[in-house]
Design a protein around this motif. Sequence first.
Motif, PDB file in Angstrom:
ATOM      1  N   PRO A 306       0.836  -1.205   0.000  1.00 27.71           N
ATOM      2  CA  PRO A 306       0.000   0.000   0.000  1.00 27.71           C
ATOM      3  C   PRO A 306       0.869   1.252   0.000  1.00 27.71           C
ATOM      4  N   LEU A 307       0.268   2.372  -0.314  1.00 28.31           N
ATOM      5  CA  LEU A 307       1.004   3.629  -0.314  1.00 28.31           C
ATOM      6  C   LEU A 307       1.148   4.143   1.113  1.00 28.31           C
ATOM      7  N   THR A 308       2.369   4.310   1.546  1.00 30.34           N
ATOM      8  CA  THR A 308       2.625   4.918   2.851  1.00 30.34           C
ATOM      9  C   THR A 308       3.521   6.116   2.609  1.00 30.34           C
ATOM     10  N   LEU A 309       3.076   7.274   3.067  1.00 31.53           N
ATOM     11  CA  LEU A 309       3.905   8.457   2.884  1.00 31.53           C
ATOM     12  C   LEU A 309       4.901   8.577   4.023  1.00 31.53           C
ATOM     13  N   PRO A 310       6.058   9.144   3.712  1.00 33.10           N
ATOM     14  CA  PRO A 310       7.033   9.380   4.778  1.00 33.10           C
ATOM     15  C   PRO A 310       6.497  10.424   5.760  1.00 33.10           C
ATOM     16  N   PRO A 311       7.036  10.440   6.984  1.00 35.84           N
ATOM     17  CA  PRO A 311       6.595  11.453   7.947  1.00 35.84           C
ATOM     18  C   PRO A 311       7.011  12.854   7.500  1.00 35.84           C
ATOM     19  N   VAL A 312       6.214  13.818   7.891  1.00 34.66           N
ATOM     20  CA  VAL A 312       6.485  15.221   7.570  1.00 34.66           C
ATOM     21  C   VAL A 312       7.689  15.692   8.390  1.00 34.66           C
ATOM     22  N   ASN A 313       8.597  16.450   7.750  1.00 35.78           N
ATOM     23  CA  ASN A 313       9.724  17.018   8.501  1.00 35.78           C
ATOM     24  C   ASN A 313       9.213  18.065   9.486  1.00 35.78           C
ATOM     25  N   ARG A 314       9.880  18.163  10.602  1.00 32.07           N
ATOM     26  CA  ARG A 314       9.497  19.196  11.574  1.00 32.07           C
ATOM     27  C   ARG A 314      10.316  20.443  11.326  1.00 32.07           C
ATOM     28  N   LEU A 315       9.619  21.476  10.880  1.00 35.01           N
ATOM     29  CA  LEU A 315      10.292  22.753  10.635  1.00 35.01           C
ATOM     30  C   LEU A 315       9.711  23.778  11.586  1.00 35.01           C
ATOM     31  N   PRO A 316      10.487  24.771  11.962  1.00 38.24           N
ATOM     32  CA  PRO A 316       9.986  25.763  12.917  1.00 38.24           C
ATOM     33  C   PRO A 316       8.864  26.605  12.290  1.00 38.24           C
ATOM     34  N   GLU A 317       7.761  26.681  12.992  1.00 37.56           N
ATOM     35  CA  GLU A 317       6.565  27.348  12.471  1.00 37.56           C
ATOM     36  C   GLU A 317       6.683  28.869  12.650  1.00 37.56           C
ATOM     37  N   PRO A 318       6.522  29.642  11.577  1.00 37.35           N
ATOM     38  CA  PRO A 318       6.611  31.105  11.703  1.00 37.35           C
ATOM     39  C   PRO A 318       5.551  31.664  12.657  1.00 37.35           C
ATOM     40  N   ASP A 319       5.931  32.701  13.392  1.00 34.29           N
ATOM     41  CA  ASP A 319       5.022  33.386  14.305  1.00 34.29           C
ATOM     42  C   ASP A 319       4.650  34.718  13.648  1.00 34.29           C
ATOM     43  N   LEU A 320       3.506  34.729  12.990  1.00 37.00           N
ATOM     44  CA  LEU A 320       3.148  35.893  12.176  1.00 37.00           C
ATOM     45  C   LEU A 320       2.773  37.107  13.020  1.00 37.00           C
ATOM     46  N   GLU A 321       2.453  36.873  14.278  1.00 43.16           N
ATOM     47  CA  GLU A 321       2.060  37.971  15.171  1.00 43.16           C
ATOM     48  C   GLU A 321       3.248  38.872  15.500  1.00 43.16           C
ATOM     49  N   ASP A 322       4.412  38.246  15.519  1.00 42.31           N
ATOM     50  CA  ASP A 322       5.582  38.980  15.977  1.00 42.31           C
ATOM     51  C   ASP A 322       6.697  38.773  14.956  1.00 42.31           C
ATOM     52  N   ALA A 323       6.546  39.416  13.812  1.00 39.69           N
ATOM     53  CA  ALA A 323       7.470  39.124  12.722  1.00 39.69           C
ATOM     54  C   ALA A 323       8.147  40.392  12.227  1.00 39.69           C
TER      55      ALA A 323
END
Length: 463
Positions: A306-323
């Motif tokens: 079956p199709l199994t996708l690789p796990p998503v990489n963990r990247l730092p999430e932008p903080d749009l409130e304080d940019a």
Amino acid sequence: MKLDRRSFLKTTLASCATAAVPQLALAKSSEGFLELKAAYGKAHLYGDKGGASDLWLYNDRLPGPEIRVKQGEKVRVRFINELDEPTSIHWHGIRIDNTMDGVAGLTQPAVKPGDSFDYDFVVPDAGTYWYHAHNMSWNQVPRGLSGPLIVDEHKQLFPPEADITLVLSDWRLDEDGVLDTASFGAMHDFFHAGRLGNWLTVNGVSLPDITMRTGVWHRVRLINASASRILDLAPERFGARVIALDGQVFSDPREVSGVVRLAPAQRMDLVMRPTKTGTLPLEMMTGQPFTFANFQVTEAQGSDLPLTLPPVNRLPEPDLEDALELPLVMQGGAMGGMRSLLEDRSEEDVRSMMQDGQFWTFNGIPGMQDQPMFSARRGETVVLESRNDTSFAHAMHVHGHHFRVLARDGETLEHQDWRDTFTTDPRETVKIAFVADNPGKWLIHCHMLGHAASGMMTWFEVS
Ligand code: C2O
Ligand code: CU
């Protein structure tokens, strides 16, 4: 020039070669470094019927050998320069230690002829990346100095024969099918859409056959190694779905109807499971569909995973409130783009810029300056709003970071994908955001390499 099947395919290609997935043809030194050598070499870009082109190659291969490591592992490459001019290697899309980023003149001195340099870095994210020369890139990359860098997930999800890397390269060939070297650096190209070719190779091969099997999920990793050519692809036409862009895998496969663009330096991972035997053409959709490779599907024996996708990489999430919010206005170039430059400067100034071969600007400034375009504190979110005031599309690359593409022309996007290179059309605004979490000096430039050389290149600092 345009990719024109009539002018090139009127002599039918005798045999369709198979694009062997590039192997790890890398020797390991006693200290565990893989050896990568840049040197002069030759290849037949236009199949057997064309002449041999003079190229610059890594380990005498086109593209350079596939470097394959597991996520979190180290890449250790001893790079040896056997060319007559200085060069360096950039590891495109890797969130890398700044000293290993390979930007000649910014993160390291260029490696002189006869010298070597040890690259030694950790790859934090799995996915499809690539490496290429980063000194006079406009000249070195389109002569052949690039190769794939694949970072595998811990768990192998696709059998090796169903995990296919395809490096797509655009070449400008003369009537004998030989690389036109006289036109390298032509200002006319730089002033317009960049150096465009008239022929495409896949893994260095002209119109190859790529083997697939029925009932098996394949992962196809596309890398656009062209100097300027945006490739319009239509995955749906051969039954493929998109699972990753620029190395970053999605949580679910994405059905894309119509055309997807793959700009210079961008990557796109597809999954497909052919149901019938036969030929599936891989086409470029600019103008008439133009076939540049064929998937040859044969009957599978055995397992149907079956199709199994690789796990998503963990990247730092932008903080749009304080940019830190900054504009990135692109100006210059042919077809009216110079007019806006005249608003802020005299005609003399513009003339002298042109004489220096600089005719594109970011925020009114051409090319690399001593001072960074901006500085960010480590961990700060940077929001860039790019506005393309030129008459050409561009492919903008940020070194050392991946960013989310938030909006185009003020419209929030449904998929705010992680990318390291984004496209922008003439007059378009594109908003991106990233966490500047990687200390050092990083480039932002157009990956149409002639544009970068003639002004579309700047840098920022993370401290
Ligand atoms: Cu892929 Cu500055 O480069
Ligand atoms: Cu550009």
